[in-house]
Design a protein around this motif. Structure first.
Motif: not given
Length: 441
Positions: A242-265
């Motif tokens: 479950a947490v790996e899927a969250v990390v995957w999303q963060v890495k996807a956003l970074r690869s797309l150019g977003y470098q800001g904060r990420v919130h995990v509810p």
């Protein structure tokens, strides 16, 4: 609101802000403390009123099923409306926490191979989000959606008013799997599709079940007695996926150019260490599982350690002044508020009487994660986890901001914007929120 009770929360907030540090971590609280709202419309008149009240940040929800209702087909009119909302917030001087809405997947996504989670009893979640945890095809679709979202909204261009992006895995947009009864059966775990059990369509880098075919609660696997070590390994795989899927999303956003904060509810307190030991000893048969955290795969002690390795991540605790806080407030001594030394006590002592906010925020601080929070929202709403023991929305506004500061959070988000503009039908008004904000500065 009752002025006596309101004065109490204001004094708590002011005292904590004056001290300039978290009671639990002794870390300085950035000034000014940010106040915001959930479920924003970015409607200009509302933005003006919110800004005048002292709100500096809003959560803006986007829905995948509206953005891409058909596979490969983007709804340009909907995208234009979201772009306009972002611009309206920018012009009003309001920062935005963007919720991409992966937990609102289009119907065609659920129809993809492995597109729906499968339960240990054969169930399918009634309100499942996208199956981002195990399905390769769903992750591919989600990545394409995120790339279009980032491009169309200009998120990859460093927009100054994008404060954070929220990521999660379940139908509420939070970390974890669906609830134990979401498929209509009793006590279902949610890793029993072909991808996690057989490897068919399994997402790249995601591990196969260490005991394919084993169902929690069973003392036997492949004709042999199941050991405690095997159950422990299975649990680590289940929660870790479950947490790996969250990390995957963060890495996807970074690869797309977003470098800001990420919130995990995150909600609740997950599986407590003492309960985990008892649960493993019982082969995850339902013992030591008071709130379904086992089926939801919530092991915050381990999962926060993983998140702490990813730069720019903040935990967003979604239940400030939830039903656990109401119960912990009535104990002697009271156990709802964060206290010095909680970071160590949380992993050594019996914390079963603590509020969820106290325990979960202690773990976040322990691992060095950023920390923000929000109240649950109206207890009669179907997705807020409310019960007859929950505090009313008015009580949440009186109490939750003080909890946020007390636990070392840097931001409080009120749920929801709509309730501040419904002429007081929910028991709160924007003037009430304005008074809390003004007295805290």
């Amino acid at each position: 609101m009752k002025r006596v009770a309101l004065s109490l929360v204001l004094s708590i907030v002011m005292a904590a802000m004056t001290a300039g540090c978290s009671a639990g971590s002794q870390r300085a609280v950035p000034e000014p403390f940010a106040f915001g709202v959930l479920g924003a419309t970015c409607e200009p008149q509302r933005l003006a009123a919110l800004r005048q009240a002292g709100v500096s940040i809003v959560e803006l929800p986007v829905a995948w099923d509206r953005f891409e209702p058909r596979q490969g087909r983007v709804d340009g009119q909907y995208v234009a409306a979201v772009v306009a909302q972002l611009e309206q917030c920018r012009q009003a001087g309001i920062k935005v926490i963007l919720s991409p809405g992966l937990h609102y997947p289009p119907a065609w996504v659920r129809g993809l191979p492995g597109g729906e989670l499968r339960g240990s009893g054969g169930g399918v979640p009634r309100d499942s989000g996208a199956e981002l945890i195990f399905s390769s095809e769903v992750r591919k679709a989600a990545h394409r959606y995120l790339s279009r979202l980032v491009l169309r909204l200009g998120v990859n261009q460093g927009l100054e008013n994008i404060a954070a992006i929220r990521v999660g895995t379940n139908s509420s947009g939070e970390l974890g799997y669906p609830g134990p009864d979401d498929g209509g059966n009793e006590r279902e775990f949610w890793a029993f599709g072909d991808a996690p059990q057989k490897g068919t369509g399994l997402a790249e880098g995601v591990a196969l079940s260490p005991m394919p075919g084993w169902v929690p609660g069973s003392a036997v696997w492949n004709g042999r007695a199941v050991t405690g070590r095997q159950v422990h390994e299975w649990w680590d795989w289940y929660a870790g996926s479950a947490v790996e899927a969250v990390v995957w999303q963060v890495k996807a956003l970074r690869s797309l150019g977003y470098q800001g904060r990420v919130h995990v509810p995150v909600a609740g307190r997950g599986v407590l260490p003492a309960d985990k030991a008892k649960a493993v000893a019982g082969h995850l048969d339902g013992r030591a599982n008071p709130d379904g955290a086992q089926e939801r795969g919530l092991d915050y002690l381990a999962q926060f350690a993983v998140l702490s390795m990813v730069p720019g991540v903040d935990v967003d605790f979604t239940g400030l002044d939830d039903v656990s806080a109401a119960a912990a407030r009535s104990t002697v001594p009271r156990q709802d508020r964060c206290s010095p030394g909680d970071e160590e006590t949380a992993v050594k002592d019996d914390v079963s009487s603590w509020s969820s906010q106290r325990y979960t925020s202690a773990l976040a601080r322990r691992t060095g994660l950023g920390l923000v929070g929000e109240n649950p929202g109206p207890p009669d709403f179907p997705f807020t986890g409310g019960s007859s023991l929950s505090d009313s929305l008015a009580e949440q506004l009186r109490t939750a901001p003080g909890y946020a500061v007390d636990c070392g959070m840097t931001m409080f988000l009120f749920g929801f914007e709509e309730n501040l503009f419904d002429d007081g039908e929910g028991g709160v008004t924007l003037d009430d929120y304005k008074e809390v904000i003004q007295q805290s500065n």
